[in-house]
Write an enzyme that holds these catalytic residues in place. Structure first.
Site, PDB file in Angstrom:
ATOM      1  N   CYS A 163       0.742  -1.547  -0.164  1.00  0.00           N
ATOM      2  CA  CYS A 163      -0.190  -0.227   0.203  1.00  0.00           C
ATOM      3  C   CYS A 163       0.766   0.887   0.194  1.00  0.00           C
ATOM      4  O   CYS A 163       0.347   2.558   0.203  1.00  0.00           O
ATOM      5  CB  CYS A 163      -0.869   0.000   1.276  1.00  0.00           C
ATOM      6  SG  CYS A 163      -1.980  -1.610   1.324  1.00  0.00           S
ATOM      7  N   HIS A 302      -3.242   7.703   5.751  1.00  0.00           N
ATOM      8  CA  HIS A 302      -3.521   6.805   5.064  1.00  0.00           C
ATOM      9  C   HIS A 302      -5.275   6.038   5.395  1.00  0.00           C
ATOM     10  O   HIS A 302      -5.428   5.717   4.685  1.00  0.00           O
ATOM     11  CB  HIS A 302      -1.899   5.275   5.632  1.00  0.00           C
ATOM     12  CG  HIS A 302      -2.403   4.161   5.918  1.00  0.00           C
ATOM     13  ND1 HIS A 302      -2.098   4.312   3.363  1.00  0.00           N
ATOM     14  CD2 HIS A 302      -2.569   2.841   5.459  1.00  0.00           C
ATOM     15  CE1 HIS A 302      -2.227   2.591   3.218  1.00  0.00           C
ATOM     16  NE2 HIS A 302      -2.478   2.517   4.550  1.00  0.00           N
ATOM     17  N   GLU A 313      -1.458   5.382  14.081  1.00  0.00           N
ATOM     18  CA  GLU A 313      -1.505   6.540  12.967  1.00  0.00           C
ATOM     19  C   GLU A 313      -1.641   7.461  13.431  1.00  0.00           C
ATOM     20  O   GLU A 313      -1.042   8.326  13.705  1.00  0.00           O
ATOM     21  CB  GLU A 313      -2.258   6.039  11.871  1.00  0.00           C
ATOM     22  CG  GLU A 313      -1.480   7.479  10.709  1.00  0.00           C
ATOM     23  CD  GLU A 313      -2.424   7.441   8.940  1.00  0.00           C
ATOM     24  OE1 GLU A 313      -1.972   8.570   8.426  1.00  0.00           O
ATOM     25  OE2 GLU A 313      -3.229   7.177   8.691  1.00  0.00           O
ATOM     26  N   LYS A 334      -9.480   8.306   1.659  1.00  0.00           N
ATOM     27  CA  LYS A 334      -9.921   6.555   1.098  1.00  0.00           C
ATOM     28  C   LYS A 334     -11.851   6.336   1.929  1.00  0.00           C
ATOM     29  O   LYS A 334     -11.664   5.025   1.424  1.00  0.00           O
ATOM     30  CB  LYS A 334      -9.146   5.523   2.494  1.00  0.00           C
ATOM     31  CG  LYS A 334      -7.914   5.197   1.368  1.00  0.00           C
ATOM     32  CD  LYS A 334      -7.013   4.409   2.652  1.00  0.00           C
ATOM     33  CE  LYS A 334      -5.621   4.336   1.667  1.00  0.00           C
ATOM     34  NZ  LYS A 334      -4.729   5.389   1.669  1.00  0.00           N
ATOM     35  N   HIS A 339      -9.762   1.778  -0.518  1.00  0.00           N
ATOM     36  CA  HIS A 339      -7.708   1.782  -0.397  1.00  0.00           C
ATOM     37  C   HIS A 339      -7.662   1.315  -1.557  1.00  0.00           C
ATOM     38  O   HIS A 339      -7.866  -0.141  -2.127  1.00  0.00           O
ATOM     39  CB  HIS A 339      -8.123   0.830   0.687  1.00  0.00           C
ATOM     40  CG  HIS A 339      -6.187   0.687   1.294  1.00  0.00           C
ATOM     41  ND1 HIS A 339      -5.237   1.267   0.315  1.00  0.00           N
ATOM     42  CD2 HIS A 339      -5.660   0.498   1.885  1.00  0.00           C
ATOM     43  CE1 HIS A 339      -4.300   1.427   0.627  1.00  0.00           C
ATOM     44  NE2 HIS A 339      -4.400   0.738   2.033  1.00  0.00           N
ATOM     45  N   PHE A 398       1.461  -3.883   4.270  1.00  0.00           N
ATOM     46  CA  PHE A 398       2.046  -4.741   4.417  1.00  0.00           C
ATOM     47  C   PHE A 398       3.166  -4.684   4.139  1.00  0.00           C
ATOM     48  O   PHE A 398       3.760  -4.459   3.498  1.00  0.00           O
ATOM     49  CB  PHE A 398       0.880  -5.624   4.044  1.00  0.00           C
ATOM     50  CG  PHE A 398      -0.530  -6.101   4.168  1.00  0.00           C
ATOM     51  CD1 PHE A 398      -1.137  -5.261   5.269  1.00  0.00           C
ATOM     52  CD2 PHE A 398      -1.057  -6.429   3.651  1.00  0.00           C
ATOM     53  CE1 PHE A 398      -2.239  -5.194   5.691  1.00  0.00           C
ATOM     54  CE2 PHE A 398      -2.442  -7.073   4.561  1.00  0.00           C
ATOM     55  CZ  PHE A 398      -3.221  -5.857   4.834  1.00  0.00           C
TER      56      PHE A 398
END
Length: 411
Positions: A163, A302, A313, A334, A339, A398
């Site tokens: 990502c 994010h 975050e 998002k 996403h 990830f």
């Protein structure tokens, strides 16, 4: 080190088939998330996604060549051509081909094309498998195809960092120009993996929202969040060395001044506690930009709508910005796009630049119930107007990949 500015933008997203339509819809809080039109709902338990709608690849490339590309590469070519048109650049005319590079990332590549050809192999044997199978699905091919379509002969690369792929690609392309290895870089990310296999894998990982209401499924920072919504699309920036841009009279959206990239070294999917890796990425980007944390006005987070990401975050932002964390704003687009995996950071970079241009912070929509652990200003549901000089964008992938970009208003 050379200074780097952004002179062109392009995008294909669930909010629109160009950057400016996507941005106008984002400012209005319009969602691109809906019931899928392509998934076989008898095979998967989740069908709420952020699909690109009405995209016609032949509008941007030769129809025959488009059939030989993965969908993610089609998105990248379209977004890149729009970005170059926006920048008023033709390779070989107002920029040397050898001084234009391409760096476009993808987290997964052409998984849909792989699945389709593998099924043909199982059903009909080797001879029915397309000879274009490999070039359709390998992740670097978006960058390769864009290079061919544009005639760009400089560095040609692809960051594959889940990502964070789009943001890492932009940051790595930024370094190329800083080091005077190119005058211009076409850079960003692309993804098109809304397939039954992808849904099955993410769903069994319990990463996706199980909410069947498209107006509630993607709800970053909300107490009721239960996972992310899969999206698709591409975002592309034209990065250019400042003096080169000025010499040709280019319009400038903003300056890219900082890039941070770190690894968690913790877990394959779960972020490090309190976003320790994200903290270092943001601090590295601030140091690279040679600014203090108090100078940042807005963060495009994010913000995936998962329990751990949004908490960690938020904690990372508090650790980095201290008291200033409660003075700046943080939002997640998002909530509207879903996403986009490898395309996410690139589309969010486009939105960050347009936020600076328009003095508008896009909202986090679907925000209903505050979480007592998440107490920052998430720009709930309605965009806010504010003069923005410096904007930060985070991407966390990830594998423990963290990437942070810092943009500044160009004066």
């Amino acid at each position: 080190m050379k200074r780097v500015v952004v002179t062109g933008i392009g995008a294909v997203t669930p909010l629109g088939n160009d950057a400016f339509t996507s941005w106008e819809n984002a400012k209005k809080g319009i969602s691109g998330i809906a019931e899928s039109t392509r998934l076989d709902k008898e095979k998967v338990d989740i069908s709420i996604v952020g699909e690109v709608k009405g995209f016609e690849p032949q509008n941007y490339m030769d129809k025959r060549e488009a059939r030989r590309m993965g969908r993610f590469s089609q998105f990248a070519v379209a977004a890149s051509k729009m970005a170059m048109e926006d920048a008023a650049v033709t390779v070989g005319e107002n920029v040397e081909a050898e001084r234009v590079g391409v760096w476009i990332g993808s987290g997964i590549g052409g998984l849909g094309e792989f699945e389709e050809q593998y099924q043909k192999f199982l059903d009909k044997g080797q001879r029915r498998v397309s000879p274009f199978t490999i070039p359709m699905f390998i992740p670097d091919m978006a960058s390769g195809r864009v290079s061919i379509e544009l005639g760009a002969k400089g560095v040609n690369n692809c960051s594959v960092t889940a990502c964070a792929s789009g943001s890492n690609s932009i940051g790595d392309a930024f370094r190329v120009i800083q080091q005077n290895k190119a005058d211009m870089m076409v850079t960003g990310g692309a993804e098109a993996c809304i397939t039954e296999m992808t849904i099955a894998g993410f769903s069994n990982m319990t990463a996706l929202s199980k909410n069947s209401n498209p107006n509630q499924a993607s709800r970053p920072f909300d107490k009721g969040r239960d996972g992310f919504v899969l999206g698709e699309g591409s975002g592309v920036l034209v990065l250019e060395e400042l003096e080169h841009a000025k010499a040709r009279g280019a319009k400038i959206y903003g300056e890219l001044i900082g890039y941070g990239a770190t690894g968690d070294a913790y877990h394959i999917t779960t972020p490090a506690p309190d976003g320790e890796g994200a903290q270092r990425s943001m601090n590295e980007a601030l140091e690279d930009a040679n600014i203090s944390s108090n100078e940042v006005d807005y963060i495009n987070a994010h913000g995936t709508s998962t329990a751990y990401n949004d908490l960690y975050e938020t904690n990372a932002i508090k650790a980095v910005f201290q008291e200033h964390a409660y003075k700046l704003a943080v939002s997640s687009t998002k909530s509207m796009t879903g996403h986009l995996l490898g395309g996410a950071g690139a589309v969010e970079a486009v939105f960050s630049l347009l936020a600076i241009r328009d003095s508008v912070m896009p909202p986090t929509i679907n925000y209903e119930t505050p979480d007592e652990e998440l107490d920052l200003d998430y720009v709930p549901n309605v965009a806010k107007e504010k003069k923005l000089d410096i904007v930060m964008s985070n991407s966390l992938g990830f594998g423990g990949h963290n990437a942070t970009l810092v943009f500044r208003k160009y004066i």
